[in-house]
Design a protein around this motif. Structure first.
Motif, PDB file in Angstrom:
ATOM      1  N   VAL A 193       1.024  -1.155   0.147  1.00  0.00           N
ATOM      2  CA  VAL A 193      -0.238  -0.404  -0.320  1.00  0.00           C
ATOM      3  C   VAL A 193       1.205   1.152   0.365  1.00  0.00           C
ATOM      4  O   VAL A 193       0.776   2.553  -0.665  1.00  0.00           O
ATOM      5  CB  VAL A 193      -1.289   0.186   1.322  1.00  0.00           C
ATOM      6  N   ALA A 194       1.732   1.582   0.439  1.00  0.00           N
ATOM      7  CA  ALA A 194       2.843   2.448   1.117  1.00  0.00           C
ATOM      8  C   ALA A 194       3.735   2.654  -0.486  1.00  0.00           C
ATOM      9  O   ALA A 194       4.200   3.925  -0.870  1.00  0.00           O
ATOM     10  CB  ALA A 194       3.753   1.873   2.147  1.00  0.00           C
ATOM     11  N   ALA A 195       3.971   1.317  -1.253  1.00  0.00           N
ATOM     12  CA  ALA A 195       4.860   1.316  -2.737  1.00  0.00           C
ATOM     13  C   ALA A 195       3.889   2.433  -3.592  1.00  0.00           C
ATOM     14  O   ALA A 195       4.276   3.280  -4.011  1.00  0.00           O
ATOM     15  CB  ALA A 195       5.432  -0.216  -2.330  1.00  0.00           C
ATOM     16  N   LYS A 196       2.437   1.777  -3.192  1.00  0.00           N
ATOM     17  CA  LYS A 196       1.378   2.387  -4.289  1.00  0.00           C
ATOM     18  C   LYS A 196       1.703   3.506  -4.453  1.00  0.00           C
ATOM     19  O   LYS A 196       1.698   4.457  -5.048  1.00  0.00           O
ATOM     20  CB  LYS A 196       0.697   1.158  -4.285  1.00  0.00           C
ATOM     21  N   TYR A 197       1.056   4.108  -3.079  1.00  0.00           N
ATOM     22  CA  TYR A 197       1.156   5.579  -2.948  1.00  0.00           C
ATOM     23  C   TYR A 197       2.466   6.328  -3.373  1.00  0.00           C
ATOM     24  O   TYR A 197       2.246   7.355  -4.211  1.00  0.00           O
ATOM     25  CB  TYR A 197       0.831   5.608  -1.128  1.00  0.00           C
TER      26      TYR A 197
END
Length: 311
Positions: A193-197
């Motif tokens: 999730v953090a990487a996609k953000y």
């Protein structure tokens, strides 16, 4: 005649004392903690050491309101048993930081699990339909009594900086492993999730917030674009020591305000049924539970929930 704002009615004091007597007897707080060899204070010290980064004895004295001599005796016992290690603080060689050893975590883990089991047994005696009302009442007591804790604290909500998303992933991994027993797959999910953000961030439609208390990171939340009309709230998390300051509500309110300002028609989120404090924040702001789905993940049988707020 009614009491003045500065006075407390005797009947109210009597009611609080009666509740204290009832609750302490109900949870068995007057016996040795969970029928173990530990006192309640010793377990509180273990809990702080298990759920926080390495900290000083002075911080424990302050946060738990303990006598320094009494705490010193507890720490000596823990150290003698091999549960506690001391290390020199990188920022100040005069300070010793305290942390649990692997043996310390192994000692604390069954106490925490037994505490969870006893809490579950306590709730099992309450009819299922009445449990949400009981939890809400407990959270109301917690919130009202801890409200003054924010006084004098410097609280800042700021934009994320380089390194913050790594901290958010680490906090999720450590916190959910210790409090709910989640395995490393949960940390992997949060990392995705953090990487996609970071990869897809669109500042016109998305935003993140990092909460700081007295200059230290204490929590986070992110709002991402799901569609032209729908935003998604993600990665709401707080350090245990930052709870009770109203930060979870403030972070959620920031997401809602940003979504409204950008013209979104709806905010959605995905959570777990066991996260009662977060669910209370969402419900109190008008989110509605739209779907529940039992599933198995992160080493546990869980119930995933989808919540929705129409703007």
């Amino acid at each position: 005649m009614p009491s003045s704002p500065g006075r407390v009615a005797r009947s109210h004091v009597k009611a609080v004392r009666a509740f204290n007597r009832f609750y302490t007897q109900r949870i068995g707080i007057l016996r040795r903690y969970l029928d173990s060899d530990f006192t309640l204070t010793e377990v509180r010290v273990l809990y702080e050491l298990a759920h926080r980064p390495p900290l000083t004895a002075r911080e424990l004295v302050r946060d738990l309101e303990l006598d320094p001599g009494y705490l010193s005796r507890i720490l000596r016992r823990f150290e003698h048993a091999g549960w506690l290690a001391r290390e020199t603080a990188a920022h100040d060689a005069r300070q010793n930081l305290l942390r649990l050893t692997e043996a310390g975590y192994a000692t604390f883990a069954p106490l925490q699990q037994k505490s969870r089991d006893e809490a579950a047994a306590l709730l099992a005696a309450v009819p299922p339909a009445a449990r949400p009302r009981l939890i809400e009442a407990m959270q109301t007591v917690h919130r009202l009594l801890e409200a003054p804790a924010a006084a004098g604290r410097r609280i800042v909500l700021r934009d994320p900086r380089p390194g913050d998303l790594g901290w958010v992933v680490q906090l999720h991994g450590e916190l959910y492993a210790r409090e709910y027993g989640f395995d490393a797959q949960f940390e992997a999910l949060v990392a995705d999730v953090a990487a996609k953000y970071l990869r897809d961030f669109d500042p016109a439609w998305e935003k993140g917030w990092i909460a700081e208390v007295d200059g230290e990171r204490a929590g986070s939340v992110f709002l991402v674009r799901k569609s032209a009309t729908v935003a998604k709230l993600r990665l709401l998390v707080l350090l245990p020591q930052a709870r009770g300051l109203g930060l979870g509500g403030r972070l959620t309110d920031e997401c809602i305000a940003f979504a409204r300002a950008r013209g979104y028609r709806k905010v959605v989120l995905w959570t777990q049924s066991i996260l009662t404090a977060a669910r209370h924040i969402y419900a109190s702001r008008g989110f509605v539970l739209k779907e529940s789905q039992p599933y198995t993940a992160f080493g546990h049988a869980l119930v995933a929930e989808t919540w929705e707020l129409k703007l």
